[in-house]
Design a protein around this motif. Structure first.
Motif, PDB file in Angstrom:
ATOM      1  N   SER A 115     -36.118  -1.409  -5.781  1.00  0.00           N
ATOM      2  CA  SER A 115     -36.569  -2.782  -6.018  1.00  0.00           C
ATOM      3  C   SER A 115     -36.793  -3.487  -4.690  1.00  0.00           C
ATOM      4  O   SER A 115     -36.451  -2.966  -3.619  1.00  0.00           O
ATOM      5  CB  SER A 115     -35.522  -3.545  -6.835  1.00  0.00           C
ATOM      6  N   SER A 116     -37.334  -4.692  -4.739  1.00  0.00           N
ATOM      7  CA  SER A 116     -37.553  -5.466  -3.508  1.00  0.00           C
ATOM      8  C   SER A 116     -36.241  -5.796  -2.823  1.00  0.00           C
ATOM      9  O   SER A 116     -36.187  -5.932  -1.595  1.00  0.00           O
ATOM     10  CB  SER A 116     -38.326  -6.755  -3.831  1.00  0.00           C
ATOM     11  N   ASP A 117     -35.159  -5.901  -3.595  1.00  0.00           N
ATOM     12  CA  ASP A 117     -33.846  -6.178  -2.999  1.00  0.00           C
ATOM     13  C   ASP A 117     -33.268  -4.945  -2.302  1.00  0.00           C
ATOM     14  O   ASP A 117     -32.388  -5.074  -1.454  1.00  0.00           O
ATOM     15  CB  ASP A 117     -32.863  -6.640  -4.075  1.00  0.00           C
ATOM     16  N   GLU A 118     -33.749  -3.765  -2.666  1.00  0.00           N
ATOM     17  CA  GLU A 118     -33.212  -2.525  -2.114  1.00  0.00           C
ATOM     18  C   GLU A 118     -34.078  -1.914  -1.019  1.00  0.00           C
ATOM     19  O   GLU A 118     -33.663  -0.967  -0.369  1.00  0.00           O
ATOM     20  CB  GLU A 118     -33.062  -1.481  -3.230  1.00  0.00           C
ATOM     21  N   VAL A 119     -35.283  -2.436  -0.824  1.00  0.00           N
ATOM     22  CA  VAL A 119     -36.237  -1.734   0.025  1.00  0.00           C
ATOM     23  C   VAL A 119     -35.786  -1.648   1.475  1.00  0.00           C
ATOM     24  O   VAL A 119     -36.023  -0.640   2.147  1.00  0.00           O
ATOM     25  CB  VAL A 119     -37.639  -2.380  -0.087  1.00  0.00           C
ATOM     26  N   ASP A 120     -35.108  -2.664   1.981  1.00  0.00           N
ATOM     27  CA  ASP A 120     -34.650  -2.606   3.370  1.00  0.00           C
ATOM     28  C   ASP A 120     -33.625  -1.500   3.564  1.00  0.00           C
ATOM     29  O   ASP A 120     -33.679  -0.764   4.552  1.00  0.00           O
ATOM     30  CB  ASP A 120     -34.073  -3.954   3.802  1.00  0.00           C
ATOM     31  N   ARG A 121     -32.717  -1.372   2.621  1.00  0.00           N
ATOM     32  CA  ARG A 121     -31.728  -0.304   2.709  1.00  0.00           C
ATOM     33  C   ARG A 121     -32.404   1.061   2.615  1.00  0.00           C
ATOM     34  O   ARG A 121     -32.074   1.994   3.359  1.00  0.00           O
ATOM     35  CB  ARG A 121     -30.677  -0.450   1.609  1.00  0.00           C
ATOM     36  N   ALA A 122     -33.375   1.184   1.722  1.00  0.00           N
ATOM     37  CA  ALA A 122     -34.068   2.457   1.561  1.00  0.00           C
ATOM     38  C   ALA A 122     -34.814   2.844   2.831  1.00  0.00           C
ATOM     39  O   ALA A 122     -34.775   4.004   3.265  1.00  0.00           O
ATOM     40  CB  ALA A 122     -35.038   2.370   0.379  1.00  0.00           C
ATOM     41  N   ILE A 123     -35.493   1.893   3.454  1.00  0.00           N
ATOM     42  CA  ILE A 123     -36.212   2.178   4.697  1.00  0.00           C
ATOM     43  C   ILE A 123     -35.237   2.544   5.807  1.00  0.00           C
ATOM     44  O   ILE A 123     -35.514   3.423   6.633  1.00  0.00           O
ATOM     45  CB  ILE A 123     -37.086   0.971   5.084  1.00  0.00           C
ATOM     46  N   SER A 124     -34.080   1.903   5.825  1.00  0.00           N
ATOM     47  CA  SER A 124     -33.062   2.251   6.823  1.00  0.00           C
ATOM     48  C   SER A 124     -32.618   3.700   6.663  1.00  0.00           C
ATOM     49  O   SER A 124     -32.412   4.411   7.649  1.00  0.00           O
ATOM     50  CB  SER A 124     -31.853   1.320   6.687  1.00  0.00           C
ATOM     51  N   LEU A 125     -32.456   4.148   5.435  1.00  0.00           N
ATOM     52  CA  LEU A 125     -32.058   5.534   5.177  1.00  0.00           C
ATOM     53  C   LEU A 125     -33.163   6.500   5.607  1.00  0.00           C
ATOM     54  O   LEU A 125     -32.897   7.530   6.241  1.00  0.00           O
ATOM     55  CB  LEU A 125     -31.745   5.732   3.696  1.00  0.00           C
ATOM     56  N   LEU A 126     -34.406   6.186   5.274  1.00  0.00           N
ATOM     57  CA  LEU A 126     -35.520   7.065   5.633  1.00  0.00           C
ATOM     58  C   LEU A 126     -35.661   7.192   7.145  1.00  0.00           C
ATOM     59  O   LEU A 126     -36.027   8.250   7.661  1.00  0.00           O
ATOM     60  CB  LEU A 126     -36.806   6.526   5.017  1.00  0.00           C
ATOM     61  N   ALA A 127     -35.324   6.129   7.857  1.00  0.00           N
ATOM     62  CA  ALA A 127     -35.434   6.139   9.325  1.00  0.00           C
ATOM     63  C   ALA A 127     -34.423   7.069   9.985  1.00  0.00           C
ATOM     64  O   ALA A 127     -34.547   7.366  11.169  1.00  0.00           O
ATOM     65  CB  ALA A 127     -35.269   4.722   9.869  1.00  0.00           C
ATOM     66  N   GLU A 128     -33.421   7.517   9.236  1.00  0.00           N
ATOM     67  CA  GLU A 128     -32.425   8.428   9.801  1.00  0.00           C
ATOM     68  C   GLU A 128     -32.969   9.846   9.984  1.00  0.00           C
ATOM     69  O   GLU A 128     -32.405  10.642  10.739  1.00  0.00           O
ATOM     70  CB  GLU A 128     -31.184   8.481   8.906  1.00  0.00           C
ATOM     71  N   PHE A 129     -34.058  10.181   9.323  1.00  0.00           N
ATOM     72  CA  PHE A 129     -34.581  11.539   9.413  1.00  0.00           C
ATOM     73  C   PHE A 129     -35.321  11.746  10.731  1.00  0.00           C
ATOM     74  O   PHE A 129     -35.881  10.798  11.302  1.00  0.00           O
ATOM     75  CB  PHE A 129     -35.498  11.836   8.220  1.00  0.00           C
TER      76      PHE A 129
END
Length: 438
Positions: A115-129
């Motif tokens: 969701s829009s409330d979760e997108v920042d956390r999701a992008i932070s996780l993807l940036a770990e790769f």
């Protein structure tokens, strides 16, 4: 990890995730995944998408890999990356029995319906790769996957720093850049595995961790350099510090004993390390800590530092004494805190009073600044060889004293161990630590 192909497994795992996105998913999460897989505006400027890398850096085709390690359509046997079942709320979107990649630093499985409330956390996780996963052919040395500004904003919005409630610092010490030059110069003791040490890899890995975790700042507690350091190593280090600064992650340091010695190198292939440190300060790539508070990344934390011998960068070469006493130190007043003190001397309680350079209890007792923790460099091994408990202590008034050990494997305690740096999270008056191998 096993012998599998990291790039192919990540490409396959993220492809399954991308293909499972429902129509209700936040559009930026879809854009982020598409950017990593196939290219797009959220991919870092210097990075190549995994799809292009799969074509250019792997000898075999993904379909062949899927036939060998999967069901012909997708990979089902992962040995190069961590995978896990989808979140319970995501299982209905993902093919039966499919697994998804796990973010390497946080250990969280990537989400699907974001969701829009979760997108920042999701992008932070993807940036770990990794920007360039291991593959059949080497990459170009790129280490930033997603747009640094967007990642930094994502971290801020998920309370990993920048909002006043939580701040993260990557605690680094004793990188000893140029250490392997001892094999050439013959100056200084070396460990038997010295040829395995690469200063350029050390500083690269530190920058990867800082960027991947999107910490608010890096604090280095001295011995940035070894006593004989070459121009090439310094050029690589300058690039890494410049990259961090450009990504909104300032790096701070104090002078250590070997930084002192790099002022007057003895070998023809070495350069003046202190002059280089001064240039980095002038360019804004590094900031020197002192007895005057430095707001870390402009946030609530104030950092102080006392360089080895109480001799800062401008006085290296003028004063040669390495001794100082608590009565010589006057800390300027600080904000309400947290307040952090950085040292590069042998202190109590790590050392006994008879062998310590500084009595930390006396220093804190006479200070008008109340410190939430003390970060110390110089020691190349945990006390008693105890890696679990031998790097953290408390003073008599209960102030935490933390070491992180050398960031390169230059101590004999690291014969069969990886060196590490330590992520510090300051939140609600508490300091928590997370180690990251270098």
């Amino acid at each position: 990890m096993g012998s599998g192909n990291e790039l192919t497994e990540l490409y396959d795992g993220l492809s399954v995730l991308y293909g499972s996105l429902p129509s209700t998913v936040d559009s930026e999460w879809k854009l982020a995944l598409r950017s990593v897989l196939y290219g797009g505006e959220l991919l870092a400027a210097e990075a190549a998408c995994y799809g292009a890398q799969q074509k250019d850096r792997n000898l075999g085709k993904r379909k062949d890999y899927a036939r060998r390690y999967g069901n012909g359509e997708r990979v089902t046997e992962f040995s190069a990356i961590r995978v896990a079942e989808p979140r319970p709320e995501d299982k209905r979107y993902v093919p039966t029995e499919a697994v998804l990649p796990v973010a390497p630093e946080s250990g969280e499985v990537l989400p699907v319906n974001v969701s829009s409330d979760e997108v920042d956390r999701a992008i932070s996780l993807l940036a770990e790769f990794p920007a360039e996963p291991a593959a059949d052919r080497l990459g170009d040395g790129v280490d930033v996957l997603l747009d640094p500004e967007r990642v930094h904003r994502a971290r801020e919005n998920t309370a990993r720093g920048g909002n006043g409630s939580e701040t993260t610092v990557l605690f680094v010490s004793d990188t000893h850049l140029g250490y392997e030059n001892r094999l050439v110069t013959g100056r200084g003791k070396t460990v038997s595995w010295a040829r395995e040490i690469s200063s350029e890899q050390t500083i690269r890995r530190i920058s990867e961790i800082a960027l991947g975790r999107d910490v608010d700042a890096v604090i280095h507690t001295g011995d940035v350099l070894d006593h004989e350091v070459d121009e090439g190593t310094l050029a690589t280090a300058a690039f890494r510090f410049r990259l961090l600064a450009a990504s909104g992650i300032p790096a701070y340091f104090i002078i250590g004993s070997h930084d002192h010695e790099s002022y007057q190198p003895r070998h023809s292939g070495s350069v003046n390390g202190v002059a280089w440190l001064k240039r980095q300060v002038e360019k804004g790539n590094l900031g020197e800590l002192s007895t005057t508070p430095t707001p870390v990344a402009g946030g609530p934390i104030d950092a102080y530092g006392v360089s080895v011998g109480n001799v800062g960068i401008d006085d290296v070469g003028k004063y040669h004494s390495r001794k100082w006493s608590p009565s010589e130190i006057e800390f300027s007043s600080a904000s309400p805190g947290p307040n952090v003190l950085c040292l590069h001397d042998g202190v109590t309680p790590y050392r006994n009073p008879s062998t310590a350079d500084v009595d930390l209890d006396k220093l804190l007792a006479r200070s008008r600044v109340s410190f939430d923790c003390v970060l110390v460099g110089d020691e190349h091994r945990p006390r008693g060889g105890d890696f679990e408990a031998g790097y953290s202590f408390k003073t008599s008034d209960g102030t935490p004293v933390l070491y992180t050990g050398p960031a390169a494997r230059i101590g004999y305690a690291y014969r069969d161990r990886r060196a590490f740096v330590t992520e510090l999270t300051f939140s609600d008056g508490q300091v928590t630590t997370t180690r990251h191998e270098v």
